[in-house]
Design an enzyme around this catalytic site. Structure first.
Site, short mmCIF file in Angstrom:
data_model
loop_
_atom_site.label_atom_id
_atom_site.label_comp_id
_atom_site.label_asym_id
_atom_site.label_seq_id
_atom_site.Cartn_x
_atom_site.Cartn_y
_atom_site.Cartn_z
N ASP A 96 -48.13 35.06 -24.07
CA ASP A 96 -48.98 34.74 -25.23
C ASP A 96 -49.04 33.22 -25.35
OD1 ASP A 96 -49.68 36.75 -27.91
OD2 ASP A 96 -49.95 34.58 -28.13
N ALA A 116 -66.48 54.05 -31.12
CA ALA A 116 -66.97 55.27 -31.79
C ALA A 116 -65.82 56.01 -32.45
CB ALA A 116 -67.69 56.16 -30.77
N GLY A 153 -49.33 40.90 -29.13
CA GLY A 153 -49.52 41.26 -30.53
C GLY A 153 -49.13 42.70 -30.83
N CYS A 159 -58.75 46.75 -37.63
CA CYS A 159 -59.71 47.35 -36.68
C CYS A 159 -60.94 48.02 -37.29
CB CYS A 159 -58.99 48.35 -35.80
SG CYS A 159 -57.80 47.55 -34.72
N THR A 179 -60.12 46.00 -27.94
CA THR A 179 -61.34 46.74 -28.25
C THR A 179 -62.51 45.77 -28.08
OG1 THR A 179 -60.09 48.03 -29.83
CG2 THR A 179 -62.49 48.08 -30.05
N VAL A 234 -50.69 45.34 -30.24
CA VAL A 234 -50.99 46.27 -29.15
C VAL A 234 -50.20 45.90 -27.90
CG1 VAL A 234 -52.81 47.00 -27.56
CG2 VAL A 234 -53.24 46.96 -30.00
N GLY A 235 -50.30 44.64 -27.49
CA GLY A 235 -49.65 44.22 -26.24
C GLY A 235 -48.15 44.47 -26.24
N ASN A 284 -56.75 39.14 -29.23
CA ASN A 284 -57.49 39.57 -30.41
C ASN A 284 -58.99 39.37 -30.22
OD1 ASN A 284 -56.14 37.10 -30.34
ND2 ASN A 284 -56.69 36.62 -32.45
N PRO A 303 -61.51 39.31 -33.03
CA PRO A 303 -61.91 39.42 -34.45
C PRO A 303 -63.42 39.36 -34.62
CG PRO A 303 -61.09 37.21 -33.98
CD PRO A 303 -60.93 38.00 -32.71
N1 LIG Z 1 -53.74 46.57 -34.20
C1 LIG Z 1 -54.09 47.80 -33.86
O1 LIG Z 1 -53.68 48.79 -34.47
C2 LIG Z 1 -55.00 48.03 -32.66
C3 LIG Z 1 -55.10 49.32 -32.14
C4 LIG Z 1 -55.92 49.52 -31.04
C5 LIG Z 1 -56.64 48.46 -30.50
N2 LIG Z 1 -56.53 47.22 -31.04
C6 LIG Z 1 -57.27 46.12 -30.41
O2 LIG Z 1 -56.38 45.42 -29.55
C7 LIG Z 1 -56.70 44.03 -29.54
C8 LIG Z 1 -55.49 43.23 -29.95
O3 LIG Z 1 -55.15 43.59 -31.28
P1 LIG Z 1 -53.77 43.19 -31.93
O4 LIG Z 1 -53.71 43.89 -33.24
O5 LIG Z 1 -52.69 43.37 -30.93
O6 LIG Z 1 -54.02 41.62 -32.17
P2 LIG Z 1 -52.92 40.53 -32.51
O7 LIG Z 1 -53.64 39.44 -33.20
O8 LIG Z 1 -51.73 41.16 -33.13
O9 LIG Z 1 -52.46 40.00 -31.07
C9 LIG Z 1 -53.29 39.31 -30.20
C10 LIG Z 1 -52.44 38.26 -29.48
O10 LIG Z 1 -53.24 37.64 -28.46
C11 LIG Z 1 -52.84 36.28 -28.36
N3 LIG Z 1 -53.85 35.50 -27.67
C12 LIG Z 1 -55.09 35.13 -28.10
N4 LIG Z 1 -55.72 34.40 -27.15
C13 LIG Z 1 -54.87 34.32 -26.10
C14 LIG Z 1 -54.96 33.69 -24.83
N5 LIG Z 1 -56.06 33.04 -24.46
N6 LIG Z 1 -53.88 33.77 -23.99
C15 LIG Z 1 -52.76 34.44 -24.38
N7 LIG Z 1 -52.63 35.06 -25.57
C16 LIG Z 1 -53.67 35.00 -26.42
C17 LIG Z 1 -52.63 35.86 -29.81
O11 LIG Z 1 -51.82 34.71 -29.89
C18 LIG Z 1 -51.98 37.12 -30.40
O12 LIG Z 1 -50.55 37.05 -30.37
C19 LIG Z 1 -57.90 43.87 -30.47
O13 LIG Z 1 -59.07 43.92 -29.69
C20 LIG Z 1 -57.82 45.09 -31.36
O14 LIG Z 1 -59.09 45.47 -31.86
C21 LIG Z 1 -55.70 46.98 -32.10
#
Ligand SMILES: NC(=O)c1ccc[n+]([C@@H]2O[C@H](COP(=O)([O-])OP(=O)(O)OC[C@H]3O[C@@H](n4cnc5c(N)ncnc54)[C@H](O)[C@@H]3O)[C@@H](O)[C@H]2O)c1
Length: 460
Positions: free
Chosen positions: A37, A222, A14, A276, A132, A16-17, A91, A93
């Site tokens: 994914d 935090a 996503g 977030c 997170t 982050v990844g 994710n 959520p």
């Molecule tokens: N978006 C941001 O700016 C940001 C910044 C820092 C931290 N985070 C944290 O990072 C984490 C991810 O956020 P994001 O924005 O990248 O989310 P996102 O929804 O964009 O991506 C998450 C991905 O994980 C995949 N996924 C879910 N379950 C899965 C599984 N069992 N196996 C394989 N893939 C799976 C989903 O299909 C999705 O593509 C969250 O905890 C978020 O709070 C996000």
């Protein structure tokens, strides 16, 4: 076949990844980096030049490593088995059901991932929490993973991600800090060193901070709570400015020049959004409540309440100033993403504004350079005829009674507002939810202008 020094996997492709792994792959060509994914469409998009997310500079970064040492795949089990280090960035959520609904983090994706890792592994691995997560999740993770009878050891670390959408590539290239939390055991210290070594390829050592696992987990929650708190603080002051003819820009400049306070994150707006801030604060609130810390919970909850208030206040100003009714009036929303330079609309204040205006029976015309596809999905349940999507801001404003600027895209500053004014119904209104535009100039053109936290410029 090329031999790599290390094989790194990331589960979750996503926001982050994808970017974090692209940066690791670009800076560490000696490592093989695979991103998997469950969403096959997302993985396919990462393999093309039409990436699933928009971030300035991301395509160039991905292209610099893709096919060399950066790979995207849906074969999760095989990739797990191959990897020595697994980052998990699925994710997390807010839970929508059962105990903690509306506040607690929904850890179902996280736990499923843990079980998949367990089933597919045949050797020891380092597991890195990138998502997170509530403080002490690593303990639960370790219990699930290490409850195996195959003599495989999983060392769980926390390495929360601090990137901000819209500046993800910049933030990853030159982070303020990288935080690695580990157990103080020989295995924990060895795993910590392995993760520190990855980042040390491009991040100065003094910016790589280590801590215990729980501190790392809590620091991310935090940090987001503190950032959001600053926005709610200045937004709360903006309401008082509007009552007293003070100017919030002058106030925030004056307070930000105090070196104890600092000038960052003091920009007033229609409210914070993104996937977030709200989620992480509510999670913090839930954790505090579960430890019986009700006063602490209420304190942080108020940051979210002020944010909801700010969005409500914005729409109320719109309806009040437009003669107490917006029914059947065309209103152009400039911007739908939760901030500029991203197509992400998760928890965007624009969504709340659009929904409230639709409730008031307005016809909402949504324009955004990158977020229209997400906006369409977000408003797919809107009553027929109430929402129009229009990429071109000039066409969006044509025939409108008002413009509400909701995302601070630079391009909106450079529009020809004389041309826009000429094409609108009169009297024509601008509600600037980001204080982005030149309000005096708009007033001179003939608009009635309503900034946030500043005296309005009303045509008589
Ligand atoms: N978006 C941001 O700016 C940001 C910044 C820092 C931290 N985070 C944290 O990072 C984490 C991810 O956020 P994001 O924005 O990248 O989310 P996102 O929804 O964009 O991506 C998450 C991905 O994980 C995949 N996924 C879910 N379950 C899965 C599984 N069992 N196996 C394989 N893939 C799976 C989903 O299909 C999705 O593509 C969250 O905890 C978020 O709070 C996000």
């Amino acid at each position: 076949m090329r031999q790599f020094e290390k094989r790194i996997l990331c589960i979750g492709a996503g926001h982050v990844g994808g970017p974090t792994m692209a940066m690791i792959a670009a800076r560490c060509p000696q490592y093989e980096v695979t991103v998997v994914d469950i969403n096959a469409e997302r993985i396919r998009a990462w393999q093309t030049d039409n990436l699933p997310i928009y971030e300035p500079g991301l395509l160039e970064l991905v292209r610099s490593a893709r096919g060399r040492n950066l790979f995207f795949s849906t074969d999760i089990e095989e990739a797990i088995d191959d990897a020595e280090i697994i980052f998990v960035s699925v994710n997390t959520p807010t839970k929508t059901f059962g105990e903690g609904a509306g506040k607690a983090a929904d850890l179902q994706y996280w736990e499923k991932t843990a079980r998949t890792i367990l089933d597919a592994s045949r050797a020891n691995k380092i597991i890195v929490e990138k998502s997170t997560l509530p403080v002490r999740t690593a303990r639960a993770m370790e219990r699930i993973l290490n409850a195996n009878h195959r003599n495989i050891h999983f060392e769980v670390l926390s390495n929360p991600e601090f990137l901000a959408e819209g500046t993800a590539v910049e933030d990853l290239e030159s982070p303020n800090r990288v935080l690695v939390g580990s157990s103080d055991t020989p295995e924990g210290r060895a795993a910590r060193n392995a993760i520190v070594d990855i980042y040390a390829h491009w991040v100065p050592r003094e910016r790589i901070v280590t801590s215990n696992v729980w501190s790392a987990e809590l620091s991310k929650l935090a940090a987001n709570a503190f950032l959001a708190q600053r926005i709610s603080s200045i937004n709360s002051i903006s309401a008082l400015c509007e009552k007293t003819s003070a100017d919030v820009a002058e106030v925030s400049r004056a307070i930000g020049m105090d070196s104890r306070i600092g000038g960052g994150f003091l920009k007033v707006s229609v409210g914070f959004g993104g996937s977030c801030f709200r989620k992480d604060i509510l999670n913090l609130v839930y954790i505090c409540e579960s430890y019986g810390l009700d006063e602490v919970a209420r304190y942080w909850e108020s940051v979210v309440s002020i944010n909801e208030y700010q969005k409500r206040r914005f729409v109320k100003t719109m309806t009040n100033e437009m003669f107490n009714t917006v029914a059947d009036k065309r209103i152009a929303l400039l911007g739908f993403a939760f901030k500029k330079d991203t197509g992400d609309t998760r928890d965007s204040p624009a969504l709340v504004v659009a929904r409230r205006l639709i409730e008031e029976r307005a016809i909402v015309v949504i324009s955004d350079p990158k977020a229209l596809a997400n906006a369409r999905a977000d408003l797919s349940d809107a009553p027929p005829g109430r929402v129009v999507f229009e990429q071109d801001p000039y066409l969006a404003a044509r025939g409108a009674h008002a413009i509400a600027l909701l995302t601070e895209w630079d391009a909106y500053r450079a529009l020809d507002y004389e041309k826009i004014f000429d094409s609108m119904e009169k009297p024509a209104f601008v509600f600037d939810g980001r204080n982005l535009l030149d309000h005096e100039a708009l007033y001179r053109i003939g608009f009635s202008v309503f900034p946030i936290g500043k005296p309005p410029l009303k045509q008589s």
